[in-house]
Design an enzyme around this catalytic site. Structure first.
Site, PDB file in Angstrom:
ATOM      1  N   ASN A 120      -7.022   3.566  14.228  1.00  0.00           N
ATOM      2  CA  ASN A 120      -7.934   3.117  13.174  1.00  0.00           C
ATOM      3  C   ASN A 120      -8.368   1.695  13.477  1.00  0.00           C
ATOM      4  O   ASN A 120      -7.517   0.803  13.520  1.00  0.00           O
ATOM      5  CB  ASN A 120      -7.224   3.104  11.819  1.00  0.00           C
ATOM      6  CG  ASN A 120      -7.063   4.488  11.261  1.00  0.00           C
ATOM      7  OD1 ASN A 120      -8.005   5.262  11.215  1.00  0.00           O
ATOM      8  ND2 ASN A 120      -5.850   4.811  10.848  1.00  0.00           N
TER       9      ASN A 120
ATOM     10  N   GLU B 264       0.821  -1.211   0.000  1.00  0.00           N
ATOM     11  CA  GLU B 264       0.000   0.000   0.000  1.00  0.00           C
ATOM     12  C   GLU B 264       0.851   1.256   0.000  1.00  0.00           C
ATOM     13  O   GLU B 264       1.923   1.295   0.591  1.00  0.00           O
ATOM     14  CB  GLU B 264      -0.868   0.030   1.264  1.00  0.00           C
ATOM     15  CG  GLU B 264      -2.015  -0.927   1.192  1.00  0.00           C
ATOM     16  CD  GLU B 264      -2.809  -0.936   2.490  1.00  0.00           C
ATOM     17  OE1 GLU B 264      -3.196  -2.028   2.898  1.00  0.00           O
ATOM     18  OE2 GLU B 264      -3.007   0.122   3.090  1.00  0.00           O
TER      19      GLU B 264
ATOM     20  N   CYS C   7      -3.512   1.414   7.588  1.00  0.00           N
ATOM     21  CA  CYS C   7      -2.562   0.963   6.587  1.00  0.00           C
ATOM     22  C   CYS C   7      -2.371  -0.544   6.748  1.00  0.00           C
ATOM     23  O   CYS C   7      -2.172  -1.039   7.842  1.00  0.00           O
ATOM     24  CB  CYS C   7      -1.238   1.692   6.767  1.00  0.00           C
ATOM     25  SG  CYS C   7      -0.262   1.623   5.293  1.00  0.00           S
TER      26      CYS C   7
HETATM   27  N1  SAH Z   1       6.599  -0.453  11.357  1.00  0.00           N
HETATM   28  C1  SAH Z   1       6.829   0.901  11.601  1.00  0.00           C
HETATM   29  C2  SAH Z   1       6.240   1.819  10.542  1.00  0.00           C
HETATM   30  C3  SAH Z   1       4.904   1.483   9.982  1.00  0.00           C
HETATM   31  S1  SAH Z   1       3.509   1.674  11.040  1.00  0.00           S
HETATM   32  C4  SAH Z   1       6.330   1.284  12.973  1.00  0.00           C
HETATM   33  O1  SAH Z   1       5.654   0.491  13.600  1.00  0.00           O
HETATM   34  O2  SAH Z   1       6.653   2.371  13.422  1.00  0.00           O
HETATM   35  C5  SAH Z   1       3.247   3.423  11.124  1.00  0.00           C
HETATM   36  C6  SAH Z   1       2.582   3.875  12.415  1.00  0.00           C
HETATM   37  O3  SAH Z   1       1.192   3.496  12.461  1.00  0.00           O
HETATM   38  C7  SAH Z   1       3.228   3.292  13.654  1.00  0.00           C
HETATM   39  O4  SAH Z   1       3.356   4.272  14.648  1.00  0.00           O
HETATM   40  C8  SAH Z   1       2.208   2.241  14.056  1.00  0.00           C
HETATM   41  O5  SAH Z   1       2.350   1.892  15.385  1.00  0.00           O
HETATM   42  C9  SAH Z   1       0.911   2.910  13.723  1.00  0.00           C
HETATM   43  N2  SAH Z   1      -0.253   2.040  13.587  1.00  0.00           N
HETATM   44  C10 SAH Z   1      -0.289   0.735  13.256  1.00  0.00           C
HETATM   45  N3  SAH Z   1      -1.565   0.307  13.226  1.00  0.00           N
HETATM   46  C11 SAH Z   1      -2.348   1.356  13.508  1.00  0.00           C
HETATM   47  C12 SAH Z   1      -3.750   1.548  13.623  1.00  0.00           C
HETATM   48  N4  SAH Z   1      -4.604   0.557  13.427  1.00  0.00           N
HETATM   49  N5  SAH Z   1      -4.204   2.784  13.929  1.00  0.00           N
HETATM   50  C13 SAH Z   1      -3.334   3.797  14.124  1.00  0.00           C
HETATM   51  N6  SAH Z   1      -2.018   3.688  14.028  1.00  0.00           N
HETATM   52  C14 SAH Z   1      -1.511   2.470  13.742  1.00  0.00           C
END
Ligand code: SAH
Ligand code: SF4
Length: 350
Positions: free
Chosen positions: A294, A93, A337
């Site tokens: 989310n 994505e 995401c």
């Molecule tokens: N793997 C890396 C980068 C990708 S995730 C990391 O974890 O930092 C990007 C951000 O979105 C991270 O802060 C992650 O914790 C957050 N995230 C993951 N799932 C989410 C959700 N369902 N709602 C909001 N933020 C989320």
């Protein structure tokens, strides 16, 4: 694809050397680099300044695959969520967000993720492979082309899509350096953010690169008991080591570290937790980014009430720590995401 022919992952110098090895003048490498990332040519045929023979030979010796958009969803606020197909049929994505200064693009670094955070959609599908630098560059290219084929409109890159960027360290650094090149996307290092779940040794390594990119640390909990429950990586690298690494990152790069904190109702959103967080970050040059969670149907959490999110922010701010609430964008197409890819794969699977 033979790795030696992964032309999209080469930097400008390497492209020059590669062309030279093939018996052409080195400057052809510069031209190729510009054609691929500045003009965003889809095929060698489109490099119209090149002699026909060169275009033909290159198509045979170093074919390249451009990412294909499988679906593009557009939200009322202008956010676009792209599901893109890689050369081997796997999908990632890309999210493109409009701002008053231009567009930022949220890039995926792996197919799936092995970190297993309990609130995240990307982790549900395990990592099947790392993305190459060329595949990350091509996400920026695709995002740009879908919005404006003529102009260069992407001005920020966040490595916050699917995957743990520091678990694909070399390719991620290569990607950033190539995207920085003035003959390509020409993106300033300050316009990159690398988000990590907290791979401590790699944070030190990144700090020692001395690139002024922003480090975002996904914290999500202010104590080890809760963080280990939400994020298994915390068992290997607990909070005190993570904070020490973040401090080192600031000292080496001069860049204020950003801490991400997704608020989960009744789990990590109490006033007590806000105070614990403020205690933890006291004296650190940093910023806290509160993220409205989310919903992911497979996960048993609920997003926190807006009132509680604001109260949480107030407490942290009153303790002298800069803290903002991330604007919710792309709400009507949202799906955290990682969800878009999963939904599509469920539809495809028998
Ligand atoms: N793997 C890396 C980068 C990708 S995730 C990391 O974890 O930092 C990007 C951000 O979105 C991270 O802060 C992650 O914790 C957050 N995230 C993951 N799932 C989410 C959700 N369902 N709602 C909001 N933020 C989320
Ligand atoms: Fe992986 Fe980041 Fe999701 Fe954790 S939050 S599972 S590290 S993508």
């Amino acid at each position: 694809m033979d790795k030696s022919e992964d032309i999209l992952s080469l930097n400008r110098d390497e492209m020059g050397a590669w062309m030279q090895r093939q018996g052409w003048p080195r400057y052809r490498g510069n031209q190729l680099f510009g054609a691929l990332w500045r003009q965003r040519a889809a095929t060698y045929e489109q490099i119209s300044s090149w002699p026909k023979e060169l275009r033909q030979t290159m198509s045979e010796r170093a074919p390249f695959y451009r990412l294909q958009a499988v679906t593009v969803q557009k939200d009322r606020d202008g956010t676009r969520k792209i599901l893109a197909r890689l050369w081997d049929g796997q999908q990632v994505e890309i999210v493109v967000l409009p701002h008053n200064y231009g567009y930022s693009v949220c890039v995926s670094s792996q197919v799936g993720c092995n970190m297993g955070c309990k609130f995240c959609a990307s982790g549900i599908l395990k990592r099947t492979r790392n993305l190459t630098a060329g595949e990350m560059l091509d996400q920026v290219r695709l995002a740009n082309d879908l919005i404006s084929p003529e102009d260069r409109i992407i001005s920020r890159v966040d490595l916050m899509g699917i995957g743990e960027p520091l678990d694909n360290y070399d390719n991620v650094i290569r990607f950033i350096k190539v995207a920085h090149d003035s003959q390509g996307f020409n993106l300033g290092y300050r316009h990159f953010t690398v988000s990590t779940s907290g791979l401590v040794p790699d944070i030190y390594r990144l700090a020692r690169e001395h690139l002024p990119i922003t480090l975002a640390v996904s914290l999500h909990a202010p104590n080890d008991a809760l963080r280990s429950r939400l994020m298994p990586v915390n068992k290997a690298y607990p909070i005190d080591r993570l904070i020490a690494a973040s401090k080192f990152y600031f000292e080496e790069t001069g860049r204020r570290v950003s801490f991400e904190y997704a608020l989960l109702a009744g789990i990590n959103d109490s006033g007590e937790m806000a105070h614990q967080l403020a205690d933890l970050l006291q004296g650190l040059s940093c910023h806290v980014n509160l993220i409205p969670w989310n919903p992911v149907p497979e996960h048993p959490f609920q997003p926190s009430q807006k009132k509680l999110v604001e109260e949480f922010q107030r407490i942290v701010q009153n303790r002298g720590i800069s803290c903002t609430i991330r604007k919710e964008m792309g709400q009507d197409i949202e799906a955290a995401c990682g969800q878009l890819r999963r939904r599509e794969e469920e539809l495809l699977s028998p």
